[in-house]
Design a protein around this motif. Structure first.
Motif, mmCIF file in Angstrom:
data_model
loop_
_atom_site.group_PDB
_atom_site.id
_atom_site.type_symbol
_atom_site.label_atom_id
_atom_site.label_comp_id
_atom_site.label_asym_id
_atom_site.label_seq_id
_atom_site.Cartn_x
_atom_site.Cartn_y
_atom_site.Cartn_z
ATOM 1 N N GLY A 1 0.820 -1.204 0.000
ATOM 2 C CA GLY A 1 0.000 0.000 0.000
ATOM 3 C C GLY A 1 0.853 1.254 0.000
ATOM 4 O O GLY A 1 0.560 2.227 -0.709
ATOM 5 N N ASN A 2 1.941 1.244 0.795
ATOM 6 C CA ASN A 2 2.886 2.357 0.796
ATOM 7 C C ASN A 2 3.446 2.608 -0.598
ATOM 8 O O ASN A 2 3.524 3.748 -1.061
ATOM 9 N N LEU A 3 3.834 1.525 -1.266
ATOM 10 C CA LEU A 3 4.464 1.647 -2.580
ATOM 11 C C LEU A 3 3.544 2.349 -3.569
ATOM 12 O O LEU A 3 3.952 3.294 -4.258
ATOM 13 N N PHE A 4 2.288 1.925 -3.634
ATOM 14 C CA PHE A 4 1.400 2.453 -4.667
ATOM 15 C C PHE A 4 0.709 3.745 -4.241
ATOM 16 O O PHE A 4 0.467 4.614 -5.082
ATOM 17 N N ALA B 1 -4.888 2.386 -4.977
ATOM 18 C CA ALA B 1 -4.268 1.740 -3.814
ATOM 19 C C ALA B 1 -5.297 1.352 -2.760
ATOM 20 O O ALA B 1 -5.014 0.507 -1.900
ATOM 21 N N ALA B 2 -6.501 1.934 -2.805
ATOM 22 C CA ALA B 2 -7.555 1.562 -1.850
ATOM 23 C C ALA B 2 -7.901 0.083 -1.966
ATOM 24 O O ALA B 2 -8.298 -0.556 -0.983
ATOM 25 N N ALA B 3 -7.750 -0.500 -3.179
ATOM 26 C CA ALA B 3 -8.041 -1.923 -3.364
ATOM 27 C C ALA B 3 -7.095 -2.789 -2.551
ATOM 28 O O ALA B 3 -7.459 -3.891 -2.112
ATOM 29 N N ILE B 4 -5.856 -2.315 -2.333
ATOM 30 C CA ILE B 4 -4.895 -3.065 -1.516
ATOM 31 C C ILE B 4 -5.316 -3.032 -0.057
ATOM 32 O O ILE B 4 -5.348 -4.069 0.623
ATOM 33 N N PHE B 5 -5.665 -1.857 0.467
ATOM 34 C CA PHE B 5 -6.058 -1.745 1.871
ATOM 35 C C PHE B 5 -7.402 -2.427 2.146
ATOM 36 O O PHE B 5 -7.698 -2.767 3.282
ATOM 37 N N PHE B 6 -8.182 -2.630 1.107
ATOM 38 C CA PHE B 6 -9.465 -3.329 1.259
ATOM 39 C C PHE B 6 -9.256 -4.792 1.652
ATOM 40 O O PHE B 6 -10.169 -5.442 2.162
ATOM 41 N N GLN B 7 -8.031 -5.312 1.460
ATOM 42 C CA GLN B 7 -7.740 -6.714 1.809
ATOM 43 C C GLN B 7 -7.529 -6.918 3.307
ATOM 44 O O GLN B 7 -7.400 -8.058 3.767
ATOM 45 N N LEU B 8 -7.475 -5.833 4.081
ATOM 46 C CA LEU B 8 -7.385 -5.960 5.533
ATOM 47 C C LEU B 8 -8.705 -6.448 6.109
ATOM 48 O O LEU B 8 -9.771 -6.242 5.520
ATOM 49 N N SER B 9 -8.624 -7.081 7.284
ATOM 50 C CA SER B 9 -9.849 -7.390 8.020
ATOM 51 C C SER B 9 -10.143 -6.239 8.978
ATOM 52 O O SER B 9 -9.277 -5.404 9.251
ATOM 53 N N SER B 10 -11.346 -6.193 9.479
ATOM 54 C CA SER B 10 -11.739 -5.071 10.343
ATOM 55 C C SER B 10 -10.972 -5.055 11.651
ATOM 56 O O SER B 10 -10.886 -4.021 12.323
ATOM 57 N N ASP B 11 -10.384 -6.209 12.043
ATOM 58 C CA ASP B 11 -9.666 -6.294 13.318
ATOM 59 C C ASP B 11 -8.157 -6.131 13.178
ATOM 60 O O ASP B 11 -7.453 -6.108 14.189
ATOM 61 N N ASP B 12 -7.643 -6.039 11.987
ATOM 62 C CA ASP B 12 -6.198 -5.922 11.795
ATOM 63 C C ASP B 12 -5.666 -4.666 12.461
ATOM 64 O O ASP B 12 -6.201 -3.571 12.279
ATOM 65 N N GLY B 13 -4.589 -4.856 13.267
ATOM 66 C CA GLY B 13 -3.950 -3.733 13.943
ATOM 67 C C GLY B 13 -4.599 -3.336 15.246
ATOM 68 O O GLY B 13 -4.061 -2.505 15.983
ATOM 69 N N ARG B 14 -5.745 -3.912 15.585
ATOM 70 C CA ARG B 14 -6.460 -3.519 16.795
ATOM 71 C C ARG B 14 -5.800 -4.052 18.057
ATOM 72 O O ARG B 14 -5.960 -3.484 19.137
#
Length: 480
Positions: A274-277, A450-463
Motif C-alpha cells: 500500500g505504501n508503494l502504490f 491503492a484503496a483496493a490493496i487496503f481493502f484486503q485488511l480485516s476489520s480487526d487488523d492492527g487492533r
C-alpha cells in the motif's frame, strides 16, 4: 570490537541535538529544492518540466544505500561513518552549487545522497544503542521534530533564496551547518561497532539495487530522457528479471537482505504494498505543486514557497488526532476511505486554474496536507505493528527503502505524464497549464487504486497493538 560505551551526562544532553541537526539538514534538503527547480532550469538552459532527475537521483541513492547503512556502521564504526557522511553531504552540496550543467548537477546529487543515506540511519542507530529503553521514546521524539520542521521551512526558504539571491544558495547554506556538525561529531559521536561481525548479502544488494535502477531509468526514459519505447521496455523487463532473481535468492539463503518471511505477516504485506502504490501519487506532490504554481500559474518563487506552508502546516497539526481517529475507525475503514479522499484531492488540483481564488488554493493545499499526513501515519504504523522483535529491524529497513523508492518512482511517473501531456497539448491555448491539470487528474486516479490493496485488511487488523506513530531506526520518521 570497541569497549562498552559509557554515556556521560554532558554527551547525553548534547548528542540528540547533533542527530537532530543532521536530520534537519536532510529533511530541509528534500523540500527546499522543489521551489527552486524552475530557476535552476532557466540558469542551466533546461526545460523546467524536465528537471525531475535532480530529485530522483537523490531519492534513489538514499533508497539503495539504506539497507547497507547498518552493516557499514558495524564494520567501520559509527563515528567514522557519521563523519564521512557529513563530509560527503557537504561536498555534494558544494558540487551542486558549482554545477554548470544538468548532468553534473545530477552527479552531485548522487554524492549528496550517499551522505544523506548514511547520516541519519547511523545517527539514529547510535541513539538506539547508547540510551536506556526508558529514555528512548523521549529522545527519538526530540530528534524527529526537525524532520517535521524541514518540510515546513523548505519550500518557503527555497522560494526566498531563489528570488532574492540565487538557487545556488539552497545548497551553499548546508556548508556552515555541515562544518559545525563535523566539528561537534568529532567530540561527541560515540564510536560503536557491532557485537558480532555479521555477513552482508552483497549479491542480493546488487540484484535489488540493479532492479530499482533499471526500473527508474525506464520511467525516466518516458519523461526527461525521451528514450525509444523499445529501450524503455527492455529496461523494465531487465529490472523485473533482476527483482525476480533477488526474490528467488532470498528464498534459499539464511540471511537475505530482506527476508521473504516478512510477507507472511499480512499487515506488513498490505502496509508495504500500500505504501508503494499510494506514495506514487502523494510522493509526486512536492515536485508537481511548485512547478504548477510557478510554470503553470506564473507565481514568483517566494509566493510559490509561501503557498506551500498550508500543506506542511496542516500535516503537523493533524498528528495529535491520528491516534484517536485510528482508534475510532480502525485501519481498514480509515485507509480505504482516506486513500480515496487523498486521490480525489490530488485529482482536484487539476481543477486549479488562473481564475481560482488564492484563498481556495490555500484551503485545498491545507486539506491535502492533513489527509496526506494521516495516510502516512496509518500506513506506516500498520506496516510495523505486528512484526516480531526478531524481524522488526529488517521490516523497518524495507519500509524505509520502499518509502524512498516510491517517492522517486512517483516523481518519475508524474514527470513522464507531464511530458506526454505537454506534447499532446502543444499548440493549444494554455497548453502548459492543461498538461499540469491532466497530470494531476491522472496521478490522483492512480493513487485511488491503492484503496483496493487496503481493502484486503480485516476489520480487526492492527487492533491488538497500541497505535503509535512509529519512528524508524533507518531513515527517521516513517512519514517523512
Amino acid at each position: 570490537m570497541s569497549e562498552p560505551y559509557i554515556l556521560t551526562p554532558r554527551i547525553a544532553r548534547v548528542l540528540p541535538w547533533l542527530v537532530a541537526v543532521a536530520f534537519f539538514m536532510q529533511a530541509l534538503d528534500g523540500t527546499i529544492l522543489n521551489t527552486a527547480l524552475p530557476s535552476m532550469a532557466h540558469s542551466l538552459n533546461e526545460d523546467p518540466l524536465r528537471m525531475q532527475a535532480v530529485v530522483i537521483a537523490y531519492l534513489l541513492t538514499v533508497a539503495l544505500l539504506i539497507p547497507a547503512s547498518g552493516w557499514i556502521a558495524d564494520r567501520f564504526g559509527t563515528r567514522r561513518v557519521f563523519l564521512f557522511a557529513i563530509l560527503l553531504f557537504s561536498l555534494g552540496s558544494l558540487f551542486c552549487a558549482l554545477s554548470p550543467s544538468l548532468g553534473e548537477l545530477v552527479l552531485a546529487r548522487v554524492v549528496q545522497g550517499l551522505g544523506g543515506a548514511l547520516m541519519m540511519p547511523v545517527g539514529r542507530l547510535v541513539i538506539l544503542r547508547v540510551y536506556p529503553r526508558s529514555e528512548l521514546v523521549r529522545v527519538l521524539s526530540f530528534v524527529t521534530i526537525p524532520g517535521l520542521l524541514g518540510p515546513l521551512a523548505g519550500p518557503t526558504l527555497g522560494g526566498w533564496l531563489v528570488e532574492y539571491a540565487s538557487w545556488h544558495w539552497i545548497f551553499l547554506i548546508n556548508l556552515p551547518v555541515g562544518l559545525l556538525g563535523f566539528l561537534f561529531a568529532i567530540r561527541l559521536m560515540p564510536d560503536l561497532r557491532g557485537a558480532t561481525r555479521s555477513r552482508f548479502d552483497g549479491p542480493g544488494f546488487l540484484l535489488f539495487g540493479g532492479a530499482m535502477i533499471l526500473i527508474t531509468i525506464a520511467l525516466e526514459g518516458l519523461g526527461e530522457l525521451h528514450m525509444p519505447h523499445v529501450r524503455v521496455v527492455l529496461l523494465l523487463v531487465g529490472g523485473l528479471v533482476l527483482l525476480t532473481a533477488y526474490w528467488l535468492r532470498a528464498l534459499r539463503i539464511e540471511t537475505p537482505l530482506f527476508p521473504p518471511s516478512l510477507f507472511q505477516t499480512r499487515t506488513f504485506a498490505v502496509g508495504v504494498l500500500g505504501n508503494l502504490f499510494a506514495r506514487l501519487g502523494s510522493g509526486a506532490l512536492p515536485f508537481l505543486t511548485p512547478l504548477l504554481l510557478q510554470v503553470g500559474l506564473g507565481f514568483t518563487p517566494a509566493k510559490a514557497g509561501m503557498s506551500m506552508i498550508p500543506l506542511a502546516g496542516m500535516a503537523m497539526l493533524i498528528k495529535p488526532l491520528a491516534k484517536p481517529i485510528l482508534d475510532l475507525c480502525g485501519y481498514r475503514r480509515l485507509l480505504v476511505g482516506n486513500t480515496l479522499l487523498l486521490g480525489a484531492l490530488i485529482a482536484g488540483m487539476g481543477l486549479i486554474g488562473q481564475n481560482t481564488p488564492y484563498l481556495w488554493l490555500l484551503v485545498h493545499l491545507g486539506l491535502l496536507g492533513a489527509v496526506n499526513s494521516l495516510q502516512f501515519t496509518a500506513m506506516n504504523t500498520l506496516t510495523l505493528i505486528d512484526l516480531r522483535d526478531d524481524n522488526a529491524s529488517a521490516g523497518n529497513s524495507l519500509l524505509s527503502v520502499v518509502m524512498q523508492l516510491s517517492i522517486g518512482l512517483g516523481v518519475a511517473c508524474a514527470a513522464a505524464l507531464l511530458g506526454g501531456f505537454n506534447a499532446d497539448f502543444e499548440g493549444a491555448a494554455a497548453d502548459v497549464l492543461g498538461a499540469f491539470q491532466a497530470t494531476f487528474l491522472s496521478v490522483g486516479l492512480m493513487s485511488m487504486l491503492a484503496a483496493a490493496i487496503f481493502f484486503q485488511l480485516s476489520s480487526d487488523d492492527g487492533r491488538s497493538a497500541q497505535v503509535a506513530v512509529p519512528v524508524t531506526a533507518q531513515g527517521g520518521m516513517t512519514d517523512h
